[in-house]
Scaffold this motif. Structure first.
Motif, PDB file in Angstrom:
ATOM      1  N   TYR A   1      18.109  45.391 144.836  1.00 40.76           N
ATOM      2  CA  TYR A   1      18.021  44.433 143.733  1.00 40.76           C
ATOM      3  C   TYR A   1      17.266  44.997 142.529  1.00 40.76           C
ATOM      4  CZ  TYR A   1      19.490  40.803 147.049  1.00 40.76           C
ATOM      5  OH  TYR A   1      20.180  40.042 147.957  1.00 40.76           O
ATOM      6  N   ALA A   2      16.862  46.261 142.636  1.00 41.18           N
ATOM      7  CA  ALA A   2      16.061  46.908 141.580  1.00 41.18           C
ATOM      8  C   ALA A   2      14.766  46.142 141.337  1.00 41.18           C
ATOM      9  CB  ALA A   2      16.860  47.045 140.292  1.00 41.18           C
ATOM     10  N   ALA A   3      14.184  45.612 142.407  1.00 40.75           N
ATOM     11  CA  ALA A   3      12.937  44.860 142.294  1.00 40.75           C
ATOM     12  C   ALA A   3      11.777  45.818 142.088  1.00 40.75           C
ATOM     13  CB  ALA A   3      12.708  44.017 143.542  1.00 40.75           C
ATOM     14  N   SER A   4      10.875  45.460 141.220  1.00 40.57           N
ATOM     15  CA  SER A   4       9.676  46.260 141.013  1.00 40.57           C
ATOM     16  C   SER A   4       8.745  46.123 142.214  1.00 40.57           C
ATOM     17  CB  SER A   4       8.954  45.801 139.746  1.00 40.57           C
ATOM     18  OG  SER A   4       8.498  44.455 139.889  1.00 40.57           O
ATOM     19  N   TRP A   5       7.723  47.001 142.252  1.00 35.47           N
ATOM     20  CA  TRP A   5       6.787  46.923 143.374  1.00 35.47           C
ATOM     21  C   TRP A   5       6.031  45.596 143.344  1.00 35.47           C
ATOM     22  CZ3 TRP A   5       1.827  46.299 145.045  1.00 35.47           C
ATOM     23  CH2 TRP A   5       1.540  46.758 146.329  1.00 35.47           C
ATOM     24  N   ARG A   6       5.736  45.110 142.140  1.00 34.66           N
ATOM     25  CA  ARG A   6       5.047  43.823 142.023  1.00 34.66           C
ATOM     26  C   ARG A   6       5.911  42.693 142.564  1.00 34.66           C
ATOM     27  NH1 ARG A   6       2.648  42.161 136.270  1.00 34.66           N
ATOM     28  NH2 ARG A   6       1.420  44.028 136.781  1.00 34.66           N
ATOM     29  N   ALA A   7       7.206  42.719 142.255  1.00 30.06           N
ATOM     30  CA  ALA A   7       8.104  41.686 142.775  1.00 30.06           C
ATOM     31  C   ALA A   7       8.208  41.772 144.296  1.00 30.06           C
ATOM     32  CB  ALA A   7       9.485  41.820 142.137  1.00 30.06           C
ATOM     33  N   SER A   8       8.269  42.990 144.823  1.00 32.99           N
ATOM     34  CA  SER A   8       8.312  43.158 146.278  1.00 32.99           C
ATOM     35  C   SER A   8       7.023  42.662 146.925  1.00 32.99           C
ATOM     36  CB  SER A   8       8.541  44.631 146.630  1.00 32.99           C
ATOM     37  OG  SER A   8       9.781  45.087 146.137  1.00 32.99           O
ATOM     38  N   LEU A   9       5.909  42.862 146.212  1.00 36.49           N
ATOM     39  CA  LEU A   9       4.628  42.399 146.739  1.00 36.49           C
ATOM     40  C   LEU A   9       4.610  40.887 146.865  1.00 36.49           C
ATOM     41  CD1 LEU A   9       1.613  42.904 147.477  1.00 36.49           C
ATOM     42  CD2 LEU A   9       1.120  42.708 145.029  1.00 36.49           C
ATOM     43  N   TRP A  10       5.005  40.181 145.793  1.00 37.29           N
ATOM     44  CA  TRP A  10       4.918  38.721 145.796  1.00 37.29           C
ATOM     45  C   TRP A  10       5.998  38.073 146.648  1.00 37.29           C
ATOM     46  CZ3 TRP A  10       0.771  36.252 144.425  1.00 37.29           C
ATOM     47  CH2 TRP A  10      -0.098  36.822 143.493  1.00 37.29           C
ATOM     48  N   ARG A  11       7.168  38.646 146.699  1.00 34.73           N
ATOM     49  CA  ARG A  11       8.287  37.988 147.370  1.00 34.73           C
ATOM     50  C   ARG A  11       8.503  38.461 148.800  1.00 34.73           C
ATOM     51  NH1 ARG A  11      11.471  35.048 143.948  1.00 34.73           N
ATOM     52  NH2 ARG A  11      11.036  35.289 141.715  1.00 34.73           N
ATOM     53  N   LEU A  12       7.956  39.619 149.159  1.00 36.33           N
ATOM     54  CA  LEU A  12       8.197  40.153 150.506  1.00 36.33           C
ATOM     55  C   LEU A  12       6.911  40.513 151.233  1.00 36.33           C
ATOM     56  CD1 LEU A  12      10.119  41.161 152.714  1.00 36.33           C
ATOM     57  CD2 LEU A  12      10.223  43.361 151.499  1.00 36.33           C
ATOM     58  N   ARG A  13       6.097  41.372 150.638  1.00 35.10           N
ATOM     59  CA  ARG A  13       4.957  41.909 151.377  1.00 35.10           C
ATOM     60  C   ARG A  13       3.876  40.852 151.644  1.00 35.10           C
ATOM     61  NH1 ARG A  13       5.006  47.479 151.833  1.00 35.10           N
ATOM     62  NH2 ARG A  13       6.503  48.577 150.495  1.00 35.10           N
ATOM     63  N   LEU A  14       3.478  40.097 150.629  1.00 37.46           N
ATOM     64  CA  LEU A  14       2.443  39.082 150.841  1.00 37.46           C
ATOM     65  C   LEU A  14       2.898  37.983 151.802  1.00 37.46           C
ATOM     66  CD1 LEU A  14       0.692  38.654 147.369  1.00 37.46           C
ATOM     67  CD2 LEU A  14      -0.294  39.522 149.503  1.00 37.46           C
ATOM     68  N   PRO A  15       4.130  37.444 151.664  1.00 36.51           N
ATOM     69  CA  PRO A  15       4.572  36.456 152.665  1.00 36.51           C
ATOM     70  C   PRO A  15       4.607  37.027 154.085  1.00 36.51           C
ATOM     71  CG  PRO A  15       5.951  36.310 150.722  1.00 36.51           C
ATOM     72  CD  PRO A  15       5.084  37.523 150.538  1.00 36.51           C
ATOM     73  N   ALA A  16       4.994  38.308 154.212  1.00 38.37           N
ATOM     74  CA  ALA A  16       5.034  38.917 155.537  1.00 38.37           C
ATOM     75  C   ALA A  16       3.645  39.124 156.120  1.00 38.37           C
ATOM     76  CB  ALA A  16       5.776  40.254 155.470  1.00 38.37           C
ATOM     77  N   SER A  17       2.642  39.244 155.249  1.00 39.63           N
ATOM     78  CA  SER A  17       1.286  39.528 155.723  1.00 39.63           C
ATOM     79  C   SER A  17       0.496  38.279 156.093  1.00 39.63           C
ATOM     80  CB  SER A  17       0.518  40.303 154.640  1.00 39.63           C
ATOM     81  OG  SER A  17       0.287  39.482 153.505  1.00 39.63           O
TER      82      SER A  17
END
Length: 224
Positions: free
Chosen positions: A123-139
């Motif tokens: 999706y060409a997501a930035s690292w910040r977008a991956s952080l808020w939408r994927l990494r933080l929810p997973a953590s």
């Protein structure tokens, strides 16, 4: 010899210690999560600085507590408010709190599966977008596991800080005073220790309740 009077006295002391621990807990969570995000962002930083984060916990708390209090008294007079000793005790609680949040937070931020990360890249997501939408929810489950440790550690840090630094008003000085008078009134020492244990259990149960509510709504399992 009125148990109600002594009980109310312990309650006041417990609330004082709880205030110190709560400030230290909040600061420790913010610092620990910030470190976890920074180390997850750059793997080289994790390889370089994670050993120092671990080594920081090998310093005896009883040794640094008086240093923190004396440093706060002499070097923070430039603040717009008067620095008080209980704030130094909160810093000591922060010292014990940030470590489990940083370590478990890093583990949680790195927990997403490879295909999920590849999907974000597609999706060409930035690292910040991956952080808020994927990494933080997973953590989230990993963070709650850390918060349960950090909450009780903040109580321990506040009590040890009060004892080591000579800060009046909390359970730490109460326990120290009762220990010195153990032969005269042993029941008071037992009462103070039980009050400290109850305070630690109470904050732990608060985190457990929040964890169950959040993860139940997300339909996710608790990480131990």
């Amino acid at each position: 010899n009125d148990p109600g009077t002594f009980g109310s006295h312990l309650l006041g002391r417990s609330l004082f210690t709880l205030r110190e621990a709560a400030v230290g807990f909040a600061a420790g969570v913010a610092i620990g999560l910030g470190i976890a995000i920074l180390l997850a962002w750059k793997k080289r930083l994790a390889d370089a600085f994670l050993p120092y984060v671990v080594a920081s916990q090998t310093i005896p708390l009883i040794a640094i507590a008086p240093i923190v209090v004396i440093w706060g008294r002499k070097n923070l007079d430039f603040l717009p408010f008067e620095w008080q000793d209980w704030m130094s005790v909160s810093i000591i609680a922060t010292y014990l709190t940030f470590f489990p949040v940083a370590v478990n937070g890093l583990r949680g931020l790195l927990s997403p599966r490879e295909e999920h990360l590849e999907l974000m890249d597609s999706y060409a997501a930035s690292w910040r977008a991956s952080l808020w939408r994927l990494r933080l929810p997973a953590s989230v489950p990993y963070l709650f596991a850390a918060l349960k440790i950090a909450a009780t550690a903040s109580i321990v840090g506040a009590i040890v800080g009060e004892i080591s630094a000579g800060v009046e008003g909390g359970l730490g000085r109460r326990i120290l005073g009762d220990a010195l008078n153990y032969t005269v009134a042993p029941a008071r020492l037992y009462g103070s220790v039980i009050a400290a244990a109850i305070l630690g259990i109470a904050v732990f149960l608060v985190i457990v309740g929040a964890e169950r509510a959040v993860l139940h709504r997300q339909r996710r399992e608790i990480v131990t």
